[in-house]
Structure formats: C-alpha cells, structure tokens
Design a protein around this motif. Sequence first.
Motif, PDB file in Angstrom:
ATOM      1  N   VAL A  25      -2.765   6.205  11.793  1.00 24.69           N
ATOM      2  CA  VAL A  25      -2.438   5.894  13.254  1.00 24.69           C
ATOM      3  C   VAL A  25      -2.226   4.450  13.451  1.00 24.69           C
ATOM      4  N   LEU A  26      -1.454   3.923  12.479  1.00 18.81           N
ATOM      5  CA  LEU A  26      -0.992   2.642  12.541  1.00 18.81           C
ATOM      6  C   LEU A  26      -2.183   1.522  12.729  1.00 18.81           C
ATOM      7  N   ARG A  60       1.679   0.197   7.133  1.00 17.90           N
ATOM      8  CA  ARG A  60       2.859  -0.173   8.180  1.00 17.90           C
ATOM      9  C   ARG A  60       2.485  -1.241   9.355  1.00 17.90           C
ATOM     10  N   ALA A  64      -1.386  -0.798  15.961  1.00 17.94           N
ATOM     11  CA  ALA A  64      -0.548  -0.665  17.272  1.00 17.94           C
ATOM     12  C   ALA A  64      -1.119  -0.322  18.585  1.00 17.94           C
ATOM     13  N   GLY A  65      -2.253  -1.077  18.622  1.00 20.08           N
ATOM     14  CA  GLY A  65      -2.967  -1.049  20.053  1.00 20.08           C
ATOM     15  C   GLY A  65      -4.184  -0.176  19.933  1.00 20.08           C
ATOM     16  N   LEU A 109       0.757  -4.587  18.632  1.00 20.19           N
ATOM     17  CA  LEU A 109       0.882  -4.101  20.263  1.00 20.19           C
ATOM     18  C   LEU A 109      -0.426  -4.036  20.683  1.00 20.19           C
ATOM     19  N   PRO A 133       2.412  -3.545  25.629  1.00 17.76           N
ATOM     20  CA  PRO A 133       2.853  -2.684  26.367  1.00 17.76           C
ATOM     21  C   PRO A 133       2.186  -1.792  27.631  1.00 17.76           C
TER      22      PRO A 133
HETATM   23  N1  COA Z   1      -2.784   5.152  19.830  1.00 15.80           N
HETATM   24  C1  COA Z   1      -3.191   6.375  19.109  1.00 15.80           C
HETATM   25  N2  COA Z   1      -2.273   6.594  18.245  1.00 15.80           N
HETATM   26  C2  COA Z   1      -1.350   5.868  17.846  1.00 15.80           C
HETATM   27  C3  COA Z   1      -1.137   4.662  18.417  1.00 15.80           C
HETATM   28  C4  COA Z   1      -2.064   4.220  19.466  1.00 15.80           C
HETATM   29  N3  COA Z   1      -2.038   3.061  19.913  1.00 15.80           N
HETATM   30  N4  COA Z   1      -0.005   3.948  17.811  1.00 15.80           N
HETATM   31  C5  COA Z   1       0.558   4.889  17.063  1.00 15.80           C
HETATM   32  N5  COA Z   1      -0.317   5.945  16.863  1.00 15.80           N
HETATM   33  C6  COA Z   1      -0.324   7.270  15.809  1.00 15.80           C
HETATM   34  C7  COA Z   1       1.096   7.881  16.409  1.00 15.80           C
HETATM   35  O1  COA Z   1       0.616   8.808  17.507  1.00 15.80           O
HETATM   36  C8  COA Z   1       1.318   8.747  15.365  1.00 15.80           C
HETATM   37  O2  COA Z   1       0.702   9.705  15.175  1.00 15.80           O
HETATM   38  P1  COA Z   1       0.910  11.336  14.467  1.00 15.80           P
HETATM   39  O3  COA Z   1       1.415  10.920  13.146  1.00 15.80           O
HETATM   40  O4  COA Z   1      -0.605  11.902  14.505  1.00 15.80           O
HETATM   41  O5  COA Z   1       1.837  11.734  15.447  1.00 15.80           O
HETATM   42  C9  COA Z   1       1.235   7.545  14.101  1.00 15.80           C
HETATM   43  O6  COA Z   1       0.211   6.744  14.727  1.00 15.80           O
HETATM   44  C10 COA Z   1       2.302   6.978  13.783  1.00 15.80           C
HETATM   45  O7  COA Z   1       2.956   6.529  14.831  1.00 15.80           O
HETATM   46  P2  COA Z   1       4.468   6.889  15.324  1.00 15.80           P
HETATM   47  O8  COA Z   1       4.674   6.832  16.532  1.00 15.80           O
HETATM   48  O9  COA Z   1       4.801   8.259  14.830  1.00 15.80           O
HETATM   49  O10 COA Z   1       5.211   5.949  14.654  1.00 15.80           O
HETATM   50  P3  COA Z   1       6.904   5.218  14.903  1.00 15.80           P
HETATM   51  O11 COA Z   1       6.955   4.321  13.724  1.00 15.80           O
HETATM   52  O12 COA Z   1       7.799   6.244  15.444  1.00 15.80           O
HETATM   53  O13 COA Z   1       6.422   4.323  16.170  1.00 15.80           O
HETATM   54  C11 COA Z   1       5.172   2.550  17.464  1.00 15.80           C
HETATM   55  C12 COA Z   1       5.708   3.035  16.056  1.00 15.80           C
HETATM   56  C13 COA Z   1       4.055   1.624  17.074  1.00 15.80           C
HETATM   57  C14 COA Z   1       6.388   2.012  18.053  1.00 15.80           C
HETATM   58  C15 COA Z   1       4.618   3.794  18.206  1.00 15.80           C
HETATM   59  O14 COA Z   1       3.773   4.546  17.353  1.00 15.80           O
HETATM   60  C16 COA Z   1       3.974   3.363  19.522  1.00 15.80           C
HETATM   61  O15 COA Z   1       4.672   3.117  20.655  1.00 15.80           O
HETATM   62  N6  COA Z   1       2.582   3.254  19.553  1.00 15.80           N
HETATM   63  C17 COA Z   1       1.701   2.835  20.856  1.00 15.80           C
HETATM   64  C18 COA Z   1       1.950   1.499  21.245  1.00 15.80           C
HETATM   65  C19 COA Z   1       1.116   1.092  22.350  1.00 15.80           C
HETATM   66  O16 COA Z   1       1.535   1.443  23.510  1.00 15.80           O
HETATM   67  N7  COA Z   1       0.023   0.571  22.304  1.00 15.80           N
HETATM   68  C20 COA Z   1      -0.558  -0.152  23.236  1.00 15.80           C
HETATM   69  C21 COA Z   1      -1.871   0.800  23.613  1.00 15.80           C
HETATM   70  S1  COA Z   1      -2.771   0.006  24.944  1.00 15.80           S
END
Ligand code: COA
Length: 260
Positions: A25-26, A60, A64-65, A109, A133
């Motif tokens: 989940v990054l 990777r 991501a937050g 992020l 974001p």
């Molecule tokens: N919370 C929970 N799960 C998250 C996450 C978060 N902040 N960021 C990423 N993940 C999860 C995704 O839901 C996904 O899970 P899945 O495989 O079960 O669907 C997995 O991590 C991989 O992320 P994905 O979005 O498929 O990768 P991507 O390369 O297409 O996009 C990002 C990467 C970072 C741009 C995108 O994941 C994203 O926008 N994440 C949220 C960022 C955010 O708003 N953070 C602030 C939180 S307050």
Amino acid sequence: MSEFTEIICEKQGGICIIKINRPKVLNALVPSVFYELNQALDEIEADPEIRVVIITGEGRAFAAGADITYMKDLDAKGAKAFATHITSVLRRMESMEQIFIAAVNGYALGGGCELSMACDLRITEAGTKFGLPETGLGIIPGFSGTQRLTRLVGLTIAKEMVVTGKKIDGVEASRIGLVNKVAEDGKLMEEAIDMANQILKNASLAVSYGKEAINRGIQLDMDSAIDFETNLFGLCFATEDQKEGMTAFCEKRKPHFVNR
Ligand code: COA
C-alpha cells in the motif's frame, strides 16, 4: 535491534537504517507503524554507538500518506488522537541527539512528506513526488505539515502547496529548499550513507548541540536564541573532543574524537 513487522531496522555501525515496510500500500501510514517506530527510537536512544538514523521506504514509495482506508471512518475525536500520537513521535525525533536523514524514494505524500520533514536532512531522487494533497480528501495535513513546511520553505510556497495540493518532483523540492540533495538515480541509499558518514566524522556532542541550537532557537525570539546558542557553544569547551579537534588542527593531523 528487535524484529518488527511494519518497519525493518538494521544497524550498520554508527548508522541505523529504518525502512517503512508496507510496500503493498505504498507504505501508507497507520498507528502501528508509529508504535514500532517509537519502540525503535527507544532502542536507538539506548545505544550510544548509533548517531545517525536513515529513514526510507521499502518498495516504490517512501510513504504515500496516512492510510486513507484507516482514516475514512474516524470521527473528530479519533482523528485528533491519531494525529496527536503521530506528531508526538515526530517531535521526539527532533528532540533526540541522533541526526535523522530521510532517504526519500518514490512518493512522499501527505504523512509521508510530513515524516520526511521531521527528519533533520532529506535526500531524494529527481523523480520522487512530494506533496501535501490532503485538501483534496477533505482534510488538512495533521502530522505538523502546515507548520514544518512553512518553517522549511516559507509562507508563500507552503500556502500554495497546502491549498492546491500540487505534487512537485525532487528537483523542484531541492530548488525550494525542501530537500538537501538530489541523488543520482539508483544511488539514493549510497548517497544517504555518504551523508551519514560525513556526520559521523564530526564530534558527536557538537553535532547534537548544533541540531539542538537550531531546533530550539527557531522557536525563540532572537536574543533568547542567541543566548541558547552561546550556552551550548560554552558547553562544547567542556568536552574532550573540543580539545582534541583544536589540538589536531594545530598539529596538522586528523582528530580522533572520543564522543565526550
Ligand atoms: N492510503 C491507503 N492506501 C494507499 C495509499 C494511502 N495513502 N496510497 C496508496 N495506497 C494503496 C492503493 O490503494 C493501492 O492499493 P490496492 O493495490 O489495494 O488498490 C496501492 O497502494 C498502490 O497504489 P496505486 O494507487 O495503485 O499506485 P499508483 O502508482 O497508481 O499511484 C499514488 C500512486 C501515490 C499517486 C496513489 O496511490 C495516491 O494518490 N495515493 C494517495 C496519496 C494521498 O492522497 N496521500 C495523502 C493521504 S492524507
């Protein structure tokens, strides 16, 4: 060091490397990451050999937050408690003697960016995405991001990043002073370790006093901050390493610091 599940900790001499370990989940941040991080900080504080901590992310992303699936159903009281817990761990890092380096990979992020900002130094790669974001999710940064970003890059850019939620890359992050260095692609950890070794060459008490003078001084008015610095400057002269550092210079040799 102890075996953890949400983080991986490895000691390499004077350096402790901590990897956030939720790559599927990054490295989205949940309270258990910070319970474990806090426990790791206990072990780091108890180990006089560790003087630099490098925080990075497995896979990777750096992080991501905060975990959105965890936060989705929180109420106001629960959200405040979540933020209070995490900010206390971040604040602890700033008050510790060790120097924290964030080796920021992939994405920093929201809470990931905030975790990196609680470190003393940040190194990244050109393609890494930084941003706060949260306003796009109906919230604001809650792990001190509005405060630390403003102190690091100033009001103008901090406000833009918070209200637009835009993401910037590592090169832009360096330009605005959010990161110290952009590493060559593929060399992030190598360059973070080089940075750690540069710190380890110096007298440890002086390094810690330097961190403390800056972190405490920035919260004070100028006269109190200068007083604070001169007190620490004086204390340096009560250390063996000050005598050794200056004697070594006069004798045209490298110092052998004993960290006292
Ligand atoms: N919370 C929970 N799960 C998250 C996450 C978060 N902040 N960021 C990423 N993940 C999860 C995704 O839901 C996904 O899970 P899945 O495989 O079960 O669907 C997995 O991590 C991989 O992320 P994905 O979005 O498929 O990768 P991507 O390369 O297409 O996009 C990002 C990467 C970072 C741009 C995108 O994941 C994203 O926008 N994440 C949220 C960022 C955010 O708003 N953070 C602030 C939180 S307050």
